[in-house]
Design an enzyme around this catalytic site. Sequence first.
Site, PDB file in Angstrom:
ATOM      1  N   HIS A  52      10.698  -6.989   0.286  1.00 52.79           N
ATOM      2  CA  HIS A  52       9.762  -6.010   0.046  1.00 52.79           C
ATOM      3  C   HIS A  52       9.822  -6.020  -1.656  1.00 52.79           C
ATOM      4  CE1 HIS A  52       9.802  -3.437   3.984  1.00 52.79           C
ATOM      5  NE2 HIS A  52       9.901  -4.687   4.419  1.00 52.79           N
ATOM      6  N   GLU A  82       9.436  -3.429  -3.618  1.00 52.59           N
ATOM      7  CA  GLU A  82      10.453  -2.425  -4.096  1.00 52.59           C
ATOM      8  C   GLU A  82      11.757  -3.139  -4.320  1.00 52.59           C
ATOM      9  OE1 GLU A  82       7.655  -0.231  -1.457  1.00 52.59           O
ATOM     10  OE2 GLU A  82       8.495  -2.077  -1.604  1.00 52.59           O
ATOM     11  N   CYS A 129       9.466   2.242   2.324  1.00 49.36           N
ATOM     12  CA  CYS A 129       9.913   2.485   3.729  1.00 49.36           C
ATOM     13  C   CYS A 129      11.167   2.850   3.567  1.00 49.36           C
ATOM     14  CB  CYS A 129       9.515   1.000   4.258  1.00 49.36           C
ATOM     15  SG  CYS A 129      10.854  -0.170   3.726  1.00 49.36           S
ATOM     16  N   CYS A 160      13.662   0.817   1.455  1.00 49.39           N
ATOM     17  CA  CYS A 160      13.380   0.714  -0.047  1.00 49.39           C
ATOM     18  C   CYS A 160      13.642   2.115  -0.771  1.00 49.39           C
ATOM     19  CB  CYS A 160      11.888   0.194  -0.247  1.00 49.39           C
ATOM     20  SG  CYS A 160      11.687  -1.340   0.266  1.00 49.39           S
TER      21      CYS A 160
END
Length: 182
Positions: free
Chosen positions: A74, A76, A104, A107
């Site tokens: 991801h 992040e 999410c 993260c």
Amino acid sequence: MILPNTDCYHRLVTVPLTHDASETDLAMMRRALLAAEHAAERGEVPVGAVVARGEEILAVAANEREATGDPTAHAELLAIRRASATIGGWRLAGCTLYATLEPCPMCAGAAHASRLSRLVYATPDPKAGYAGTLHNVPADSRLNHTLLVEGGLLEESAAGLLRDFFQNRRRKREKAAETSLP
């Protein structure tokens, strides 16, 4: 503003960005949006992230799950990893994570674990947001560290990018299904 050489381009509740955003915040979120746009061009869900210390960009990342086959790739998380490598340590106190989409659970947990001081995101995620929507990991007082979370900076731009990406994906699938019919 210092741009690093990179290949990929408190304790408070989440609060909407009601004050005038600083020029630094706007510049950082625009850089995260640019990374998200590049992700969309590569077929990745268009999410971008920047970790900055004041006006200094420590890392920029975009989603890389499709390219790497890594479910943890991801934007992040990648930005946090790269920022830690840039400063030579895991503690990112005094730094801000700018993300085009509300983080999410994974993260948001990484933001907590890295001791970031602040998280600014563009658009909320009603299906997976863990920085104020479904839960608020960064502001959970049961944890040993909390961070300031602000949402809504350049929200329309980020939401539009995501909406267009998924509309185009659906159109391509529908067109593929039509051409494969006898």
